[in-house]
Design a protein around this motif. Structure first.
Motif, mmCIF file in Angstrom:
data_model
loop_
_atom_site.group_PDB
_atom_site.id
_atom_site.type_symbol
_atom_site.label_atom_id
_atom_site.label_comp_id
_atom_site.label_asym_id
_atom_site.label_seq_id
_atom_site.Cartn_x
_atom_site.Cartn_y
_atom_site.Cartn_z
ATOM 1 N N SER A 68 0.845 -1.196 0.000
ATOM 2 C CA SER A 68 0.000 0.000 0.000
ATOM 3 C C SER A 68 0.878 1.243 0.000
ATOM 4 N N VAL B 239 0.057 -15.605 -1.085
ATOM 5 C CA VAL B 239 0.293 -14.684 -2.186
ATOM 6 C C VAL B 239 1.392 -15.266 -3.070
ATOM 7 N N GLY C 129 -2.576 -12.684 -6.465
ATOM 8 C CA GLY C 129 -3.357 -13.045 -5.287
ATOM 9 C C GLY C 129 -3.004 -12.166 -4.103
ATOM 10 N N TRP D 226 -5.083 -10.777 -2.028
ATOM 11 C CA TRP D 226 -5.981 -9.619 -1.984
ATOM 12 C C TRP D 226 -6.597 -9.402 -0.607
ATOM 13 N N ASP E 104 -9.905 -13.354 -0.714
ATOM 14 C CA ASP E 104 -8.864 -14.123 -1.389
ATOM 15 C C ASP E 104 -8.012 -14.850 -0.349
ATOM 16 N N ASP E 105 -6.707 -14.871 -0.568
ATOM 17 C CA ASP E 105 -5.769 -15.572 0.313
ATOM 18 C C ASP E 105 -6.060 -17.068 0.399
#
Length: 303
Positions: A78, A129, A143, A145, A150-151
């Motif tokens: 991020s 990921v 992946g 996310w 997800d994950d």
């Protein structure tokens, strides 16, 4: 500006590691601290990062202005969070490095796994990921996310599936029926009130704590076996997505790497390569590269 040191930091949900190296002598100083996931608790993460930075600086006598730093942090993908870390270090803690680069710990793990050479890495821990480092030094994440969407292939998802089986037992039979759900009920309770209270407060790490239980019961509980069958499918899919059409070596890393690898089809197991380094190794590789770029740029700018 005199740049003499490189600092590698690996920060995750359980701990932060720091390694400071003086480049001319190769003397190395290390420190370890508490959790440093900036996506989970930004303030605590920065506080723990500051502690290890100050520790290695005290050991070595280095000043922040002498240091090129690369941090691989959980949540570092991020740009907003990464920028907040930089601002907090500078304005609150008065730590200003000669250069600071913040990456996701998935990226530093990618560089560490094959010592900076092209490869595909699939990290299986609380989350999951994939990442691909290509020959042009470009990195791509696949992946990861987040737990809610997800994950798949991570420990939190294993725990979630196990809990879902417990909820189904309570709905259908008013009590747990399988060995797995009975063991879960010993921790979560058997009543709607008790389980609902746990669910409202549970975080991904709380679900992930059930994954060792699931693995331990795989040969004696059909439900545990079903959960791990789904887990294996998710890992295979993540590996395939992560490597795409590339012929690069594939490396599994993380706390669930070994136990998950043993569940994969033999043909896929035989295609996997051993891991050569970790996230801290990758952060150090990137920091040294950046250090040399800065030195080279400074030499070009000399009159």
């Amino acid at each position: 500006m005199t740049v003499r040191y490189v600092l590698a930091i690996d920060g995750g949900g359980t701990k932060v590691l720091a390694e400071l190296t003086e480049q001319s002598s190769q003397l190395t100083f290390r420190s370890q601290g508490g959790p440093a996931s900036i996506s989970t608790d930004l303030d605590l993460a920065v506080e723990n990062i500051v502690k290890v930075v100050r520790d290695v600086c005290e050991q070595s006598g280095a000043k922040a202005s002498d240091i090129v730093a690369v941090m691989g942090l959980a949540g570092g993908a991020s740009t907003t969070l990464a920028e907040q870390v930089k601002v907090m270090l500078k304005l609150i803690y008065e730590i200003e490095f000669a250069s600071l680069r913040i990456e996701s710990d998935a990226i530093t793990s990618l560089y560490g796994a094959n010592l900076g050479e092209p490869c595909v890495v699939v990290a299986l821990g609380t989350g999951a990921v994939g990442a691909r480092l290509q020959s042009n030094n470009q990195a791509k994440l696949v992946g990861g996310w987040g737990f809610t969407v997800d994950d798949f292939g991570g420990g939190a998802r294993i725990g979630l599936m196990a809990v879902q089986y417990l909820l189904n037992d309570i709905d259908c039979y008013d009590l747990p029926k399988s060995r797995l759900t009975i063991r879960l009920s010993e921790q979560l309770g058997c009543t709607r009130q008790a389980i609902s209270h746990w669910l409202k407060q549970a975080k991904p790490a709380d679900y992930a704590r059930f994954s060792p239980l699931v693995f331990s019961l795989q040969n004696e509980c059909k439900v545990a076996n079903k959960v791990l069958t789904e887990h294996t499918k998710s890992v295979v899919e993540l590996i395939n997505k992560s490597r795409g059409t590339s012929p690069l070596p594939v490396i599994l890393i993380g706390g669930l790497a070994k136990v998950s690898q043993d569940l994969l089809p033999l043909t896929l197991q035989n295609e996997l390569s051993p891991c050569k380094g970790d996230s801290l190794t990758g952060a150090a590789i990137l920091a040294v590269k950046h250090y040399h770029d800065i030195i080279e740029k400074g030499q070009r700018n000399e009159p």
